[in-house]
Design a protein around this motif. Structure first.
Motif, mmCIF file in Angstrom:
data_model
loop_
_atom_site.group_PDB
_atom_site.id
_atom_site.type_symbol
_atom_site.label_atom_id
_atom_site.label_comp_id
_atom_site.label_asym_id
_atom_site.label_seq_id
_atom_site.Cartn_x
_atom_site.Cartn_y
_atom_site.Cartn_z
ATOM 1 N N ARG A 2 -12.307 -110.836 -27.763
ATOM 2 C CA ARG A 2 -12.290 -110.165 -26.463
ATOM 3 C C ARG A 2 -10.992 -110.537 -25.757
ATOM 4 O O ARG A 2 -10.655 -111.712 -25.630
ATOM 5 C CB ARG A 2 -13.482 -110.584 -25.615
ATOM 6 C CG ARG A 2 -13.487 -109.968 -24.226
ATOM 7 C CD ARG A 2 -14.767 -110.236 -23.484
ATOM 8 N NE ARG A 2 -15.906 -109.586 -24.095
ATOM 9 C CZ ARG A 2 -16.209 -108.279 -23.963
ATOM 10 N NH1 ARG A 2 -15.435 -107.500 -23.261
ATOM 11 N NH2 ARG A 2 -17.279 -107.785 -24.542
ATOM 12 N N VAL A 3 -10.276 -109.516 -25.301
ATOM 13 C CA VAL A 3 -9.031 -109.712 -24.571
ATOM 14 C C VAL A 3 -9.320 -109.480 -23.096
ATOM 15 O O VAL A 3 -9.804 -108.409 -22.715
ATOM 16 C CB VAL A 3 -7.934 -108.733 -25.065
ATOM 17 C CG1 VAL A 3 -6.652 -108.930 -24.280
ATOM 18 C CG2 VAL A 3 -7.695 -108.892 -26.550
ATOM 19 N N GLU A 4 -9.025 -110.478 -22.284
ATOM 20 C CA GLU A 4 -9.228 -110.366 -20.838
ATOM 21 C C GLU A 4 -7.983 -109.741 -20.211
ATOM 22 O O GLU A 4 -6.874 -110.177 -20.473
ATOM 23 C CB GLU A 4 -9.494 -111.736 -20.225
ATOM 24 C CG GLU A 4 -10.750 -112.410 -20.743
ATOM 25 C CD GLU A 4 -12.008 -111.593 -20.550
ATOM 26 O OE1 GLU A 4 -12.108 -110.849 -19.546
ATOM 27 O OE2 GLU A 4 -12.902 -111.689 -21.408
ATOM 28 N N THR A 5 -8.195 -108.708 -19.410
ATOM 29 C CA THR A 5 -7.072 -107.995 -18.804
ATOM 30 C C THR A 5 -6.712 -108.532 -17.423
ATOM 31 O O THR A 5 -5.625 -108.255 -16.927
ATOM 32 C CB THR A 5 -7.393 -106.495 -18.667
ATOM 33 O OG1 THR A 5 -8.505 -106.340 -17.788
ATOM 34 C CG2 THR A 5 -7.691 -105.878 -20.009
ATOM 35 N N GLY A 6 -7.619 -109.262 -16.804
ATOM 36 C CA GLY A 6 -7.372 -109.747 -15.458
ATOM 37 C C GLY A 6 -7.604 -108.686 -14.398
ATOM 38 O O GLY A 6 -7.372 -108.905 -13.214
ATOM 39 N N GLU A 7 -8.070 -107.545 -14.794
ATOM 40 C CA GLU A 7 -8.341 -106.445 -13.870
ATOM 41 C C GLU A 7 -9.845 -106.213 -13.841
ATOM 42 O O GLU A 7 -10.454 -105.921 -14.879
ATOM 43 C CB GLU A 7 -7.610 -105.185 -14.356
ATOM 44 C CG GLU A 7 -7.582 -104.079 -13.367
ATOM 45 C CD GLU A 7 -6.743 -102.910 -13.861
ATOM 46 O OE1 GLU A 7 -7.176 -101.772 -13.643
ATOM 47 O OE2 GLU A 7 -5.689 -103.143 -14.464
ATOM 48 N N ARG A 8 -10.434 -106.338 -12.683
ATOM 49 C CA ARG A 8 -11.890 -106.265 -12.565
ATOM 50 C C ARG A 8 -12.449 -104.916 -13.005
ATOM 51 O O ARG A 8 -13.446 -104.847 -13.718
ATOM 52 C CB ARG A 8 -12.304 -106.565 -11.124
ATOM 53 C CG ARG A 8 -13.799 -106.713 -10.944
ATOM 54 C CD ARG A 8 -14.160 -107.138 -9.532
ATOM 55 N NE ARG A 8 -13.741 -106.213 -8.509
ATOM 56 C CZ ARG A 8 -14.445 -105.142 -8.121
ATOM 57 N NH1 ARG A 8 -15.599 -104.883 -8.673
ATOM 58 N NH2 ARG A 8 -13.991 -104.347 -7.181
ATOM 59 N N LEU A 9 -11.820 -103.830 -12.601
ATOM 60 C CA LEU A 9 -12.344 -102.508 -12.937
ATOM 61 C C LEU A 9 -12.132 -102.135 -14.401
ATOM 62 O O LEU A 9 -12.955 -101.459 -14.991
ATOM 63 C CB LEU A 9 -11.718 -101.446 -12.027
ATOM 64 C CG LEU A 9 -12.122 -101.540 -10.560
ATOM 65 C CD1 LEU A 9 -11.369 -100.502 -9.740
ATOM 66 C CD2 LEU A 9 -13.610 -101.359 -10.406
ATOM 67 N N PHE A 10 -11.023 -102.559 -14.991
ATOM 68 C CA PHE A 10 -10.759 -102.264 -16.405
ATOM 69 C C PHE A 10 -11.588 -103.179 -17.296
ATOM 70 O O PHE A 10 -12.087 -102.762 -18.323
ATOM 71 C CB PHE A 10 -9.263 -102.422 -16.704
ATOM 72 C CG PHE A 10 -8.826 -101.800 -17.997
ATOM 73 C CD1 PHE A 10 -8.629 -100.432 -18.079
ATOM 74 C CD2 PHE A 10 -8.595 -102.571 -19.118
ATOM 75 C CE1 PHE A 10 -8.208 -99.847 -19.259
ATOM 76 C CE2 PHE A 10 -8.176 -102.001 -20.303
ATOM 77 C CZ PHE A 10 -7.986 -100.637 -20.372
ATOM 78 N N GLY A 11 -11.730 -104.430 -16.896
ATOM 79 C CA GLY A 11 -12.577 -105.380 -17.605
ATOM 80 C C GLY A 11 -11.954 -105.909 -18.882
ATOM 81 O O GLY A 11 -10.828 -105.583 -19.235
ATOM 82 N N GLY A 12 -12.711 -106.749 -19.567
ATOM 83 C CA GLY A 12 -12.287 -107.258 -20.866
ATOM 84 C C GLY A 12 -12.500 -106.208 -21.937
ATOM 85 O O GLY A 12 -13.349 -105.338 -21.808
ATOM 86 N N VAL A 13 -11.722 -106.318 -23.012
ATOM 87 C CA VAL A 13 -11.792 -105.330 -24.088
ATOM 88 C C VAL A 13 -12.097 -106.053 -25.388
ATOM 89 O O VAL A 13 -11.404 -107.002 -25.753
ATOM 90 C CB VAL A 13 -10.467 -104.547 -24.201
ATOM 91 C CG1 VAL A 13 -10.512 -103.576 -25.353
ATOM 92 C CG2 VAL A 13 -10.183 -103.819 -22.901
ATOM 93 N N LEU A 14 -13.132 -105.599 -26.104
ATOM 94 C CA LEU A 14 -13.513 -106.185 -27.376
ATOM 95 C C LEU A 14 -12.824 -105.447 -28.516
ATOM 96 O O LEU A 14 -12.986 -104.238 -28.663
ATOM 97 C CB LEU A 14 -15.027 -106.135 -27.570
ATOM 98 C CG LEU A 14 -15.531 -106.657 -28.907
ATOM 99 C CD1 LEU A 14 -15.325 -108.169 -29.004
ATOM 100 C CD2 LEU A 14 -16.987 -106.303 -29.106
ATOM 101 N N LEU A 15 -12.038 -106.187 -29.298
ATOM 102 C CA LEU A 15 -11.442 -105.645 -30.522
ATOM 103 C C LEU A 15 -12.382 -106.012 -31.660
ATOM 104 O O LEU A 15 -12.358 -107.123 -32.195
ATOM 105 C CB LEU A 15 -10.047 -106.217 -30.753
ATOM 106 C CG LEU A 15 -8.991 -105.747 -29.779
ATOM 107 C CD1 LEU A 15 -7.775 -106.631 -29.842
ATOM 108 C CD2 LEU A 15 -8.620 -104.308 -30.076
ATOM 109 N N PHE A 16 -13.214 -105.067 -32.035
ATOM 110 C CA PHE A 16 -14.263 -105.287 -33.027
ATOM 111 C C PHE A 16 -13.639 -105.537 -34.405
ATOM 112 O O PHE A 16 -12.773 -104.786 -34.856
ATOM 113 C CB PHE A 16 -15.185 -104.055 -33.078
ATOM 114 C CG PHE A 16 -16.460 -104.282 -33.807
ATOM 115 C CD1 PHE A 16 -17.530 -104.872 -33.169
ATOM 116 C CD2 PHE A 16 -16.600 -103.905 -35.125
ATOM 117 C CE1 PHE A 16 -18.721 -105.077 -33.835
ATOM 118 C CE2 PHE A 16 -17.776 -104.107 -35.799
ATOM 119 C CZ PHE A 16 -18.844 -104.692 -35.152
#
Length: 137
Positions: free
Chosen positions: A98-112
């Motif tokens: 999981r990559v954290e973007t630091g942006e609350r609305l965009f959120g973290g992104v899981l690279l499966f």
């Protein structure tokens, strides 16, 4: 209620659904590294991509570029992109990283299906990009 009208209505709805499926409307899967690089370059001004890392499910990608990393994720029927600067905040999970973007609305992104070492290698390649010249006028 007339059964004939109900039958025609149902056939019409099914026909429209088949046409939408045939035209691939609403499909936003990230299917290749080339598509991820092209999408990042189109969505982020001045971004020149040189490498990409895809999640195996096609829902997310990381793209290395000129001094930054683009993160792409499916957002409904479209793809959303953000520009990140190293070092990335990573959390290893069973499914992937999981990559954290630091942006609350965009959120973290899981690279499966991706491990943290692959992300760190892509992150290190951002500083090694050669032959990339960006001129702003």
């Amino acid at each position: 209620m007339n059964w004939l009208v109900l039958g025609y209505s149902l056939a019409g709805v099914l026909g429209l659904a088949l046409v939408a499926r045939w035209l691939r409307l609403g499909e936003s899967r990230i299917s290749s590294e080339a598509q991820a690089r092209e999408t990042a370059e189109q969505m982020l001004a001045g971004f020149v991509a040189h490498g990409a890392l895809l999640g195996t499910d096609g829902n997310a990608a990381l793209v290395a570029g000129n001094g930054a990393i683009a993160i792409l994720k499916r957002h409904g029927a479209k793809i959303a992109a953000r520009r990140l600067v190293a070092p990335l905040g990573l959390t290893q999970a069973i499914e992937g990283v999981r990559v954290e973007t630091g942006e609350r609305l965009f959120g973290g992104v899981l690279l499966f299906g991706v491990v943290a070492d692959e992300v760190r290698a892509l992150e290190a390649s951002v500083g090694r990009a050669s032959g990339v010249v960006v001129t702003l006028h």
